[in-house]
Design a protein around this motif. Structure first.
Motif, mmCIF file in Angstrom:
data_model
loop_
_atom_site.group_PDB
_atom_site.id
_atom_site.type_symbol
_atom_site.label_atom_id
_atom_site.label_comp_id
_atom_site.label_asym_id
_atom_site.label_seq_id
_atom_site.Cartn_x
_atom_site.Cartn_y
_atom_site.Cartn_z
ATOM 1 N N MET A 102 3.958 -5.923 -3.527
ATOM 2 C CA MET A 102 4.707 -6.766 -4.449
ATOM 3 C C MET A 102 3.830 -7.897 -4.967
ATOM 4 O O MET A 102 3.118 -8.544 -4.195
ATOM 5 C CB MET A 102 5.920 -7.370 -3.733
ATOM 6 N N SER A 103 3.919 -8.163 -6.277
ATOM 7 C CA SER A 103 3.121 -9.255 -6.837
ATOM 8 C C SER A 103 3.790 -10.611 -6.590
ATOM 9 O O SER A 103 3.129 -11.639 -6.571
ATOM 10 C CB SER A 103 2.888 -9.041 -8.336
ATOM 11 N N ASP A 104 5.116 -10.628 -6.368
ATOM 12 C CA ASP A 104 5.814 -11.877 -6.082
ATOM 13 C C ASP A 104 5.680 -12.183 -4.582
ATOM 14 O O ASP A 104 6.061 -11.364 -3.749
ATOM 15 C CB ASP A 104 7.290 -11.746 -6.458
ATOM 16 N N PRO A 105 5.147 -13.367 -4.210
ATOM 17 C CA PRO A 105 4.891 -13.630 -2.786
ATOM 18 C C PRO A 105 6.144 -13.655 -1.921
ATOM 19 O O PRO A 105 6.122 -13.195 -0.775
ATOM 20 C CB PRO A 105 4.184 -14.994 -2.780
ATOM 21 N N LEU A 106 7.262 -14.168 -2.470
ATOM 22 C CA LEU A 106 8.506 -14.205 -1.690
ATOM 23 C C LEU A 106 9.033 -12.786 -1.462
ATOM 24 O O LEU A 106 9.450 -12.432 -0.357
ATOM 25 C CB LEU A 106 9.537 -15.062 -2.426
ATOM 26 N N ALA A 107 8.972 -11.964 -2.514
ATOM 27 C CA ALA A 107 9.387 -10.555 -2.388
ATOM 28 C C ALA A 107 8.475 -9.826 -1.399
ATOM 29 O O ALA A 107 8.943 -9.021 -0.585
ATOM 30 C CB ALA A 107 9.344 -9.879 -3.753
ATOM 31 N N GLN A 108 7.183 -10.103 -1.451
ATOM 32 C CA GLN A 108 6.238 -9.467 -0.529
ATOM 33 C C GLN A 108 6.554 -9.849 0.917
ATOM 34 O O GLN A 108 6.459 -9.030 1.822
ATOM 35 C CB GLN A 108 4.788 -9.846 -0.883
ATOM 36 N N GLU A 109 6.960 -11.104 1.134
ATOM 37 C CA GLU A 109 7.321 -11.556 2.485
ATOM 38 C C GLU A 109 8.512 -10.747 3.002
ATOM 39 O O GLU A 109 8.485 -10.205 4.106
ATOM 40 C CB GLU A 109 7.639 -13.060 2.464
ATOM 41 N N PHE A 110 9.553 -10.615 2.179
ATOM 42 C CA PHE A 110 10.727 -9.827 2.580
ATOM 43 C C PHE A 110 10.346 -8.382 2.914
ATOM 44 O O PHE A 110 10.724 -7.850 3.950
ATOM 45 C CB PHE A 110 11.773 -9.817 1.452
ATOM 46 N N VAL A 111 9.614 -7.753 2.008
ATOM 47 C CA VAL A 111 9.330 -6.317 2.173
ATOM 48 C C VAL A 111 8.365 -6.071 3.338
ATOM 49 O O VAL A 111 8.371 -4.999 3.951
ATOM 50 C CB VAL A 111 8.839 -5.694 0.844
ATOM 51 N N SER A 112 7.559 -7.078 3.696
ATOM 52 C CA SER A 112 6.603 -6.916 4.807
ATOM 53 C C SER A 112 7.327 -6.732 6.145
ATOM 54 O O SER A 112 6.765 -6.197 7.092
ATOM 55 C CB SER A 112 5.668 -8.130 4.894
#
Length: 419
Positions: A349-359
């Motif tokens: 994910m390019s959005d850092p908050l979205a990347q945090e969730f998906v991680s």
């Protein structure tokens, strides 16, 4: 044979050939959807990417208003005028369409192997034998927090239940922020952001959910009562007047910087990104104690199926196989941060908050909301009753034990365990 005859035959064969080609390839597919807010993403990103690889197939995205979609779609399906591709809501609404033979069985569709059983659970028959929509996206639950507030107060992200309450206590003692923005007026917020958010860590996700369906566990058992006990302790940290606070009120309290933590669904990411003027972070639901396996609600939100009466079934299947591909997953998930691909291929994910969730998928076990599959078909409806009981427990008008008993009694009145 004269040259004229030869030319005539060549011309005729080329006309016939191109007509045959046109029939094999040229098709216009129409997509029915309730996501009218997605129109630009389909028109500018998804459809051009598909059409570039499939020049003979044109795709038209034709959404209805969300509140009118179910009724409008059913009317079109009954009249035989619905589009080729049907955007699928999760669970019973789509299962009903399949049972009425409006949706085709896609079990053998090329690309379906890219999805896990949990990913497909919202669009699979009760016996698990047929899947009728390609999973597109899910939403993940957790907590979004104000990083500036955490830095200011010297707080670390909590990993356990004990650490979580210690953080809330410190925010409350400081007095500059409401520790957590959540209200109970709209009821669903208390259940969705509360009980269904933290609950999977107690009932062990799919293990507990499936045991409930089989009648091996009851809502009065400890793994189902305990999250209510934890929720009851939230009351002290929700700020004055939380009982009258609506869902939009909670969103505003957080984005205006007045609350430090927001129990969240990942669908908030896009809106919060535009409204909040502070740095944000996210953490998964804290586990009961250090070292416990973590579970997240990674809840199926949207899929897409094939109208069983489509005149363009082959072209539609070509499109659905593309929707099942990592290419579609990457475009869609990044265009809509907070709506995560259900494809087994991880999407960066390019959005850092979205990347945090998906991680969190890498370290926690996914499950879906416990009330959604089968358990909300009867009266009383378990999903709606869980809204009421979650709010009552937080408000202090029902004990955790009383709430659990009311839910189980309601379920016992109509539900027979799945064998």
């Amino acid at each position: 044979m004269t040259r004229t005859t030869m030319k005539g035959l060549l011309l005729a064969s080329s006309i016939l050939g191109s007509a045959g080609l046109a029939q094999a390839q040229d098709a216009t597919l129409t997509i029915e959807s309730w996501r009218n807010d997605d129109l630009a993403i389909w028109q500018e990103k998804l459809i051009p990417a598909f059409e570039a690889k499939n020049p003979g197939i044109k795709v038209v995205f034709a959404p209805s208003a969300p509140t009118e979609y179910n009724a409008a779609l059913n009317a079109k399906l009954d009249a035989g005028s619905a589009g080729d591709l049907i955007t699928c809501r999760p669970f019973d609404a789509s299962l009903e369409l399949y049972n009425k033979k409006h949706l085709a069985d896609l079990t053998g569709l090329s690309g379906m192997e890219n999805f896990s059983d949990v990913a497909k659970s919202a669009w699979t028959t009760d016996d698990g034998k047929a899947t009728f929509c390609v999973p597109m996206a899910s939403v993940i639950h957790g907590f979004i927090y104000n990083k500036d507030a955490f830095d200011q107060l010297g707080l670390s992200v909590p990993a356990t239940e004990e650490e979580f309450f210690a953080v809330l206590e410190k925010i409350k003692a400081d007095g500059n922020y409401i520790p957590m923005a959540m209200g109970t007026k709209d009821l669903w917020e208390a259940a969705t952001m509360g009980y269904q958010n933290i609950g999977p860590n107690y009932w062990k996700g799919e293990e507990g959910r499936l045991a409930l369906l089989k009648g091996e566990q009851k809502l009065t058992d400890e793994p189902w009562v305990e999250p209510f006990r934890v929720l009851a302790k939230w009351k002290d940290y929700l700020g004055d007047g939380f009982e009258a606070q609506t869902y939009p009120d909670s969103q505003n309290l957080f984005t205006l910087g007045r609350a430090a933590i927001y129990p969240a669904g990942s669908w908030e990411i896009s809106g919060f990104n535009t409204q909040a003027e502070f740095k944000m972070g996210a953490f998964p639901p804290p586990v009961k104690k250090a070292g416990d396996t973590c579970y997240i609600s990674d809840h199926n939100d949207i899929g897409i199926g094939l109208n069983a009466k489509s005149k363009n079934a082959d072209a539609a299947k070509t499109f659905l196989t593309w929707v099942a591909s990592p290419e579609f997953a990457e475009i869609y998930a990044n265009a809509l941060p907070g709506f995560f691909s259900l494809n087994s291929t991880a999407v960066k994910m390019s959005d850092p908050l979205a990347q945090e969730f998906v991680s969190w998928r890498e370290k926690c076990k996914p499950t879906i909301r416990s009330t959604y599959q089968i358990l909300s078909r009867g009266t009383p409806n378990l999903e709606n009753e869980t809204w009421v009981m979650s709010a009552n427990v937080i408000n202090g008008t029902d004990t955790p034990e009383a709430a659990a008993k009311k839910l189980q009694d309601g379920l016992d009145s109509w539900f027979k365990p799945v064998k």
